[in-house]
Design a protein around this motif. Structure first.
Motif, PDB file in Angstrom:
ATOM      1  N   ALA A   1      35.544  46.105  46.131  1.00 47.42           N
ATOM      2  CA  ALA A   1      34.585  47.311  46.418  1.00 47.42           C
ATOM      3  C   ALA A   1      34.459  48.189  45.279  1.00 47.42           C
ATOM      4  O   ALA A   1      33.406  48.553  44.820  1.00 47.42           O
ATOM      5  N   GLU A   2      35.540  48.279  44.446  1.00 46.93           N
ATOM      6  CA  GLU A   2      35.445  49.438  43.542  1.00 46.93           C
ATOM      7  C   GLU A   2      34.680  48.623  42.358  1.00 46.93           C
ATOM      8  O   GLU A   2      33.771  49.420  41.674  1.00 46.93           O
ATOM      9  N   PRO A   3      35.089  47.634  41.822  1.00 50.94           N
ATOM     10  CA  PRO A   3      34.211  47.141  40.666  1.00 50.94           C
ATOM     11  C   PRO A   3      32.808  46.802  41.014  1.00 50.94           C
ATOM     12  O   PRO A   3      31.948  47.311  40.446  1.00 50.94           O
TER      13      PRO A   3
ATOM     14  N   GLY B   1      35.806  40.801  48.296  1.00 51.94           N
ATOM     15  CA  GLY B   1      37.004  40.741  48.943  1.00 51.94           C
ATOM     16  C   GLY B   1      37.277  39.442  49.571  1.00 51.94           C
ATOM     17  O   GLY B   1      38.221  39.149  50.495  1.00 51.94           O
ATOM     18  N   ARG B   2      36.789  38.261  49.140  1.00 54.45           N
ATOM     19  CA  ARG B   2      36.907  36.980  49.662  1.00 54.45           C
ATOM     20  C   ARG B   2      38.070  36.268  48.719  1.00 54.45           C
ATOM     21  O   ARG B   2      38.609  35.149  49.094  1.00 54.45           O
ATOM     22  N   LYS B   3      38.426  36.816  47.563  1.00 57.75           N
ATOM     23  CA  LYS B   3      39.425  36.520  46.719  1.00 57.75           C
ATOM     24  C   LYS B   3      40.424  37.558  46.153  1.00 57.75           C
ATOM     25  O   LYS B   3      39.772  38.601  45.766  1.00 57.75           O
ATOM     26  N   ASP B   4      41.660  37.243  46.060  1.00 59.01           N
ATOM     27  CA  ASP B   4      42.757  38.163  45.610  1.00 59.01           C
ATOM     28  C   ASP B   4      42.857  37.617  44.098  1.00 59.01           C
ATOM     29  O   ASP B   4      43.325  36.460  43.813  1.00 59.01           O
ATOM     30  N   PRO B   5      42.155  38.395  43.120  1.00 60.32           N
ATOM     31  CA  PRO B   5      42.420  38.005  41.731  1.00 60.32           C
ATOM     32  C   PRO B   5      43.663  37.977  41.331  1.00 60.32           C
ATOM     33  O   PRO B   5      44.471  38.976  41.546  1.00 60.32           O
ATOM     34  N   SER B   6      44.141  37.080  40.297  1.00 58.39           N
ATOM     35  CA  SER B   6      45.582  37.458  39.562  1.00 58.39           C
ATOM     36  C   SER B   6      45.144  38.602  38.703  1.00 58.39           C
ATOM     37  O   SER B   6      44.147  38.968  38.264  1.00 58.39           O
ATOM     38  N   SER B   7      46.179  38.941  38.013  1.00 57.87           N
ATOM     39  CA  SER B   7      46.054  40.095  37.219  1.00 57.87           C
ATOM     40  C   SER B   7      45.452  40.139  36.078  1.00 57.87           C
ATOM     41  O   SER B   7      44.694  41.075  35.451  1.00 57.87           O
ATOM     42  N   GLU B   8      45.492  38.859  35.377  1.00 57.66           N
ATOM     43  CA  GLU B   8      44.508  38.861  33.973  1.00 57.66           C
ATOM     44  C   GLU B   8      42.955  38.963  34.340  1.00 57.66           C
ATOM     45  O   GLU B   8      42.277  39.703  33.867  1.00 57.66           O
ATOM     46  N   PRO B   9      42.573  37.882  35.564  1.00 60.03           N
ATOM     47  CA  PRO B   9      40.890  38.181  35.592  1.00 60.03           C
ATOM     48  C   PRO B   9      40.745  39.671  36.125  1.00 60.03           C
ATOM     49  O   PRO B   9      39.704  40.217  35.762  1.00 60.03           O
ATOM     50  N   LEU B  10      41.466  40.175  37.056  1.00 61.92           N
ATOM     51  CA  LEU B  10      41.297  41.536  37.498  1.00 61.92           C
ATOM     52  C   LEU B  10      41.330  42.736  36.175  1.00 61.92           C
ATOM     53  O   LEU B  10      40.308  43.586  36.318  1.00 61.92           O
ATOM     54  N   ALA B  11      42.231  42.440  35.281  1.00 61.35           N
ATOM     55  CA  ALA B  11      42.142  43.543  34.248  1.00 61.35           C
ATOM     56  C   ALA B  11      40.882  43.276  33.409  1.00 61.35           C
ATOM     57  O   ALA B  11      40.365  44.060  32.805  1.00 61.35           O
ATOM     58  N   ALA B  12      40.444  41.941  33.163  1.00 59.44           N
ATOM     59  CA  ALA B  12      39.205  41.626  32.395  1.00 59.44           C
ATOM     60  C   ALA B  12      38.023  42.119  33.164  1.00 59.44           C
ATOM     61  O   ALA B  12      37.301  42.841  32.485  1.00 59.44           O
ATOM     62  N   ILE B  13      37.927  41.893  34.436  1.00 58.90           N
ATOM     63  CA  ILE B  13      36.964  42.591  35.161  1.00 58.90           C
ATOM     64  C   ILE B  13      36.759  44.084  35.027  1.00 58.90           C
ATOM     65  O   ILE B  13      35.585  44.737  34.689  1.00 58.90           O
ATOM     66  N   LEU B  14      37.914  44.543  35.391  1.00 59.52           N
ATOM     67  CA  LEU B  14      37.964  46.179  35.309  1.00 59.52           C
ATOM     68  C   LEU B  14      37.667  46.478  33.847  1.00 59.52           C
ATOM     69  O   LEU B  14      36.904  47.700  33.621  1.00 59.52           O
ATOM     70  N   GLY B  15      38.208  45.816  32.918  1.00 59.75           N
ATOM     71  CA  GLY B  15      37.739  46.241  31.321  1.00 59.75           C
ATOM     72  C   GLY B  15      36.356  46.164  30.823  1.00 59.75           C
ATOM     73  O   GLY B  15      35.674  47.343  30.443  1.00 59.75           O
ATOM     74  N   ALA B  16      35.687  45.067  31.575  1.00 62.09           N
ATOM     75  CA  ALA B  16      34.224  44.834  31.458  1.00 62.09           C
ATOM     76  C   ALA B  16      33.411  45.996  31.981  1.00 62.09           C
ATOM     77  O   ALA B  16      32.292  46.187  31.374  1.00 62.09           O
TER      78      ALA B  16
ATOM     79  N   GLY C   1      34.662  49.174  32.169  1.00 68.43           N
ATOM     80  CA  GLY C   1      35.341  50.341  31.580  1.00 68.43           C
ATOM     81  C   GLY C   1      36.155  51.104  32.535  1.00 68.43           C
ATOM     82  O   GLY C   1      36.363  52.162  32.321  1.00 68.43           O
ATOM     83  N   LEU C   2      36.960  50.392  33.596  1.00 65.03           N
ATOM     84  CA  LEU C   2      37.802  51.008  34.626  1.00 65.03           C
ATOM     85  C   LEU C   2      39.302  50.710  34.033  1.00 65.03           C
ATOM     86  O   LEU C   2      39.492  49.866  33.658  1.00 65.03           O
TER      87      LEU C   2
ATOM     88  N   LEU D   1      43.030  50.031  35.038  1.00 65.95           N
ATOM     89  CA  LEU D   1      43.688  49.481  36.246  1.00 65.95           C
ATOM     90  C   LEU D   1      44.612  50.164  36.819  1.00 65.95           C
ATOM     91  O   LEU D   1      44.774  50.277  38.097  1.00 65.95           O
ATOM     92  N   PRO D   2      45.442  51.291  36.166  1.00 68.54           N
ATOM     93  CA  PRO D   2      46.356  52.085  36.842  1.00 68.54           C
ATOM     94  C   PRO D   2      45.702  53.087  37.523  1.00 68.54           C
ATOM     95  O   PRO D   2      46.277  53.765  38.608  1.00 68.54           O
ATOM     96  N   LEU D   3      44.491  53.270  37.626  1.00 73.64           N
ATOM     97  CA  LEU D   3      43.589  54.186  38.238  1.00 73.64           C
ATOM     98  C   LEU D   3      42.968  53.570  39.498  1.00 73.64           C
ATOM     99  O   LEU D   3      42.383  54.527  40.278  1.00 73.64           O
ATOM    100  N   LEU D   4      42.950  52.291  39.516  1.00 73.64           N
ATOM    101  CA  LEU D   4      42.449  51.737  40.563  1.00 73.64           C
ATOM    102  C   LEU D   4      42.881  52.092  42.046  1.00 73.64           C
ATOM    103  O   LEU D   4      42.194  52.183  42.895  1.00 73.64           O
ATOM    104  N   PRO D   5      44.304  52.187  42.231  1.00 79.04           N
ATOM    105  CA  PRO D   5      44.750  52.678  43.482  1.00 79.04           C
ATOM    106  C   PRO D   5      44.216  54.015  43.632  1.00 79.04           C
ATOM    107  O   PRO D   5      44.038  54.197  44.924  1.00 79.04           O
ATOM    108  N   ALA D   6      44.156  55.091  42.938  1.00 78.30           N
ATOM    109  CA  ALA D   6      43.503  56.381  43.230  1.00 78.30           C
ATOM    110  C   ALA D   6      42.131  56.260  43.526  1.00 78.30           C
ATOM    111  O   ALA D   6      41.752  56.833  44.489  1.00 78.30           O
ATOM    112  N   ARG D   7      41.208  55.427  42.831  1.00 77.75           N
ATOM    113  CA  ARG D   7      39.789  55.355  43.255  1.00 77.75           C
ATOM    114  C   ARG D   7      39.698  54.781  44.682  1.00 77.75           C
ATOM    115  O   ARG D   7      38.767  55.087  45.480  1.00 77.75           O
ATOM    116  N   ILE D   8      40.494  53.697  44.960  1.00 79.16           N
ATOM    117  CA  ILE D   8      40.565  53.159  46.403  1.00 79.16           C
ATOM    118  C   ILE D   8      41.096  54.085  47.318  1.00 79.16           C
ATOM    119  O   ILE D   8      40.355  54.336  48.435  1.00 79.16           O
TER     120      ILE D   8
END
Length: 118
Positions: A15-17, A48-63, A65-66, A68-75
């Motif tokens: 939901a955050e991205p 929420g249909r897929k659990d992304p691995s760390s690399e795609p998640l980092a790429a999505i968040l980077g695209a 401008g989010l 990754l370490p702040l994602l739990p706080a946003r959630i």
């Protein structure tokens, strides 16, 4: 009696991205292209249909401008805002920099405790 089901981590995380992409008024195609993932994969992550691995998640968040370490706080912020009024103020998320670090509930009654790791 109605049972309250807690959301899954992948639903909260996705939901955050999605929310950020909407705030930026960007399309799935734009963000997927920038992140180097397929539009279908990005859509599945956001819904929420897929659990992304760390690399795609980092790429999505980077695209987006989010950070990754702040994602739990946003959630946690979103979960607190969406929580039923009788659950607000209850501890929701506690993060520690080490297992030995002492942790006590916040004195101000807030529901989230975040400690920065050195």
């Amino acid at each position: 009696m109605e049972t309250h089901l807690e959301p899954l981590w992948r639903e909260l995380m996705g939901a955050e991205p999605r929310a950020e992409r909407h705030r930026q008024r960007r399309t799935l195609t734009e963000v997927a292209s920038t992140a180097g993932v397929s539009m279908r994969h990005l859509s599945d992550v956001e819904r929420g249909r897929k659990d992304p691995s760390s690399e795609p998640l980092a790429a999505i968040l980077g695209a987006l401008g989010l950070d990754l370490p702040l994602l739990p706080a946003r959630i946690a912020d979103g979960a607190l805002a969406a929580a039923p009024s009788d659950r607000r103020g209850a501890p929701v998320l506690h993060l520690r920099s080490s297992p030995a670090a002492p942790l006590a509930p916040p004195r101000d009654g807030s529901g989230v405790t975040l400690l920065a790791a050195a």
